[in-house]
Scaffold this active site. Structure first.
Site, short mmCIF file in Angstrom:
data_model
loop_
_atom_site.label_atom_id
_atom_site.label_comp_id
_atom_site.label_asym_id
_atom_site.label_seq_id
_atom_site.Cartn_x
_atom_site.Cartn_y
_atom_site.Cartn_z
N ASN A 211 -28.33 -18.90 2.04
CA ASN A 211 -28.06 -18.63 3.24
C ASN A 211 -28.21 -20.04 3.94
OD1 ASN A 211 -30.80 -18.70 4.54
ND2 ASN A 211 -30.79 -16.79 3.22
N ASP A 280 -31.22 -9.68 1.52
CA ASP A 280 -31.69 -8.55 1.37
C ASP A 280 -31.23 -7.95 0.07
OD1 ASP A 280 -32.60 -7.83 3.93
OD2 ASP A 280 -30.83 -8.16 4.79
N ILE A 310 -40.55 -8.03 2.05
CA ILE A 310 -41.89 -8.65 1.93
C ILE A 310 -42.62 -8.34 3.23
CG2 ILE A 310 -43.07 -10.89 1.33
CD1 ILE A 310 -40.23 -11.94 0.69
N1 CTP Z 1 -38.10 -10.24 5.69
C1 CTP Z 1 -38.61 -9.99 4.56
N2 CTP Z 1 -38.29 -9.55 3.25
C2 CTP Z 1 -36.97 -9.26 3.22
C3 CTP Z 1 -36.22 -9.24 4.45
C4 CTP Z 1 -36.68 -10.05 5.58
O1 CTP Z 1 -40.03 -10.58 4.58
N3 CTP Z 1 -36.59 -8.75 2.27
C5 CTP Z 1 -38.58 -10.69 6.80
C6 CTP Z 1 -38.00 -11.98 7.38
O2 CTP Z 1 -38.66 -13.00 6.92
C7 CTP Z 1 -38.16 -11.78 8.77
C8 CTP Z 1 -37.94 -10.22 9.03
O3 CTP Z 1 -38.39 -9.41 7.84
O4 CTP Z 1 -39.36 -12.01 9.29
C9 CTP Z 1 -36.49 -9.66 9.65
O5 CTP Z 1 -35.67 -10.13 8.67
P1 CTP Z 1 -34.22 -9.41 9.06
O6 CTP Z 1 -33.28 -9.80 7.60
O7 CTP Z 1 -33.69 -10.16 10.05
O8 CTP Z 1 -34.38 -7.99 9.24
P2 CTP Z 1 -33.81 -6.84 8.51
O9 CTP Z 1 -34.93 -5.75 8.44
O10 CTP Z 1 -33.16 -7.17 6.99
O11 CTP Z 1 -32.76 -6.16 9.38
P3 CTP Z 1 -31.12 -6.40 9.35
O12 CTP Z 1 -30.94 -7.30 8.17
O13 CTP Z 1 -30.49 -5.05 9.36
O14 CTP Z 1 -30.87 -7.26 10.75
#
Ligand code: CTP
Length: 398
Positions: A211, A280, A310
């Site tokens: 990304n 994700d 994480i």
């Molecule tokens: N994060 C993480 N591990 C993942 C995905 C996200 O630690 N597999 C952490 C990111 O570093 C950030 C927070 O979670 O601090 C939010 O990530 P985001 O991707 O925006 O949230 P999601 O829970 O994945 O929700 P969505 O994608 O539906 O907005």
């Protein structure tokens, strides 16, 4: 600019590392500081006052009896409106002078005559045997006991052809330490773990899914935490950035590797800040060999599997550090941000306003906590990082 408005007296003593002081002068100027150079007679053997004057834009002082100062008291006047005195390079002899309170030239007299609150930072530069000599080591210990800050030295190849401890730090490392010296040590002794940058999920050995995260915000926070006195570990996906000075960086590629590295480093951490843009999903059927476009099967069909979350994993631990998450939403930030904070079960979530922040040097943030939300107006990422670190520090138990 990190040193905007700061006035620095830069003292040069005799040593080949004087050539690095020229670059340091420029770097200090670029960071917004005004630099007043003072040289010992020995320093003028290594680099000329003309060079230092041209780089600092100010007359250089090298003589205690310089008549250009109206009251002829350069040793008093030069330090009175300064914010710090930095001696770089600082020779073995000059360290000894500082320890014993010698006043036999302008620079040593100026150091003795400095106001008690004025920070004095010294960057030793000498041959390895000179550095290791018990007399030098004794003096260095006394220097620190006297409240004088030591910048370096470093180890490595020396101008004399020998190798070892005693090299002066590079100008950009000195600059970083000088900037840090002005930051309040609000995280002194705290351990801070961060994730930053994108992740990279392989499709085959040469292709992958990633990304647009540049890592700039996470690296700026790591730097701010270190400057605030924390012991910082940064788990970073692939970025083009250098590790901030004094920060331990562990480089990873995939979300799974980032997850494993975080759990490995978690013991003893006081704060966990998840800034990384973690994928994700990963490609479940990644190929061990490069996919060929003339394969009979036509275009490959990718299957995805969910990556571990994480932040949610860390936040669910019984003895968890203070957890901070980030969110980049493309709409409804205020609603989604608070929902995400609650879903992830964390005390603080930082929302990026707009999703066009990737790769930029500035940003605009909203902080979500149990009491509501607070706006951090548009600013450069380093300034925002310092504000965020101040908020985090205020929430930690003392
Ligand atoms: N994060 C993480 N591990 C993942 C995905 C996200 O630690 N597999 C952490 C990111 O570093 C950030 C927070 O979670 O601090 C939010 O990530 P985001 O991707 O925006 O949230 P999601 O829970 O994945 O929700 P969505 O994608 O539906 O907005």
């Amino acid at each position: 600019m990190d040193l905007a408005g700061k006035k620095i007296v830069l003292g040069l003593t005799g040593g080949i590392a004087c050539y690095k002081a020229a670059e340091l002068t420029r770097a200090l100027g670029k960071a917004g500081a005004s630099v007043q150079v003072v040289m010992t007679q020995a320093a003028t053997q290594f680099i000329t006052p003309v060079t230092m004057q041209a780089l600092s834009g100010k007359p250089v002082y090298a003589d205690q009896w310089d008549a250009r100062i109206a009251n002829n008291m350069a040793h008093i006047d030069l330090s009175r409106d300064a914010d710090a005195i930095v001696i770089a390079p600082c020779s073995t002899d000059f360290i000894s002078k500082l320890v014993h309170g010698a006043c036999d030239d302008l620079l040593s007299t100026l150091c003795i005559a400095r106001p008690a609150h004025l920070p004095l930072l010294v960057a030793p530069a000498m041959n390895v045997e000179m550095w290791q000599n018990p007399a030098t080591q004794r003096n260095v210990a006394q220097l620190q006991a006297d409240g004088i800050a030591l910048l370096g030295p470093d180890t490595g190849a020396q101008a004399c052809g020998e190798n070892g401890m005693g090299r002066m730090l590079e100008p950009e490392q000195l600059l970083e330490q000088i900037i840090a010296s002005f930051q309040p040590k609000i995280l002194a002794g705290k351990h801070v773990l961060l994730t930053a940058g994108p992740t990279f999920e392989p499709i085959d050995p040469v292709r992958g899914i990633t990304n647009l995260s540049s890592g700039k915000m996470g690296y700026a926070i790591a730097r701010a935490a270190r400057q605030a006195g924390a012991i910082v570990t940064l788990i970073s996906g692939p970025t083009a950035l250098d590790a901030p000075f004094g920060v331990q960086r562990i480089e990873v590629q995939t979300a799974q590797q980032m997850h494993d590295a975080v759990l490995e480093q978690l013991t003893g951490q006081d704060v966990f800040i998840a800034v990384a843009a973690v994928a994700d999903w990963r490609v479940a059927n990644a190929s061990a060999q490069k996919l060929k476009k003339d394969d009979d099967d036509g275009a490959p069909v990718l299957e995805f599997a969910q990556n571990p979350d994480i932040l949610a994993t860390v936040a669910a631990l019984p003895k968890r550090p203070y957890c901070v998450g980030f969110a980049a939403e493309s709409e409804n930030l205020l609603q989604y941000g608070e929902q995400k904070r609650q879903r992830k079960n964390i005390p603080l979530l930082v929302g990026n306003i707009g999703h066009h922040t990737f790769g930029k040097d500035d940003n605009e943030l909203v902080l979500f906590d149990a009491l509501g939300h607070t706006l951090l107006p548009r600013n450069d990422k380093q300034a925002l990082a310092r504000q965020l670190i101040a908020v985090i520090a205020s929430r930690l138990p003392h």
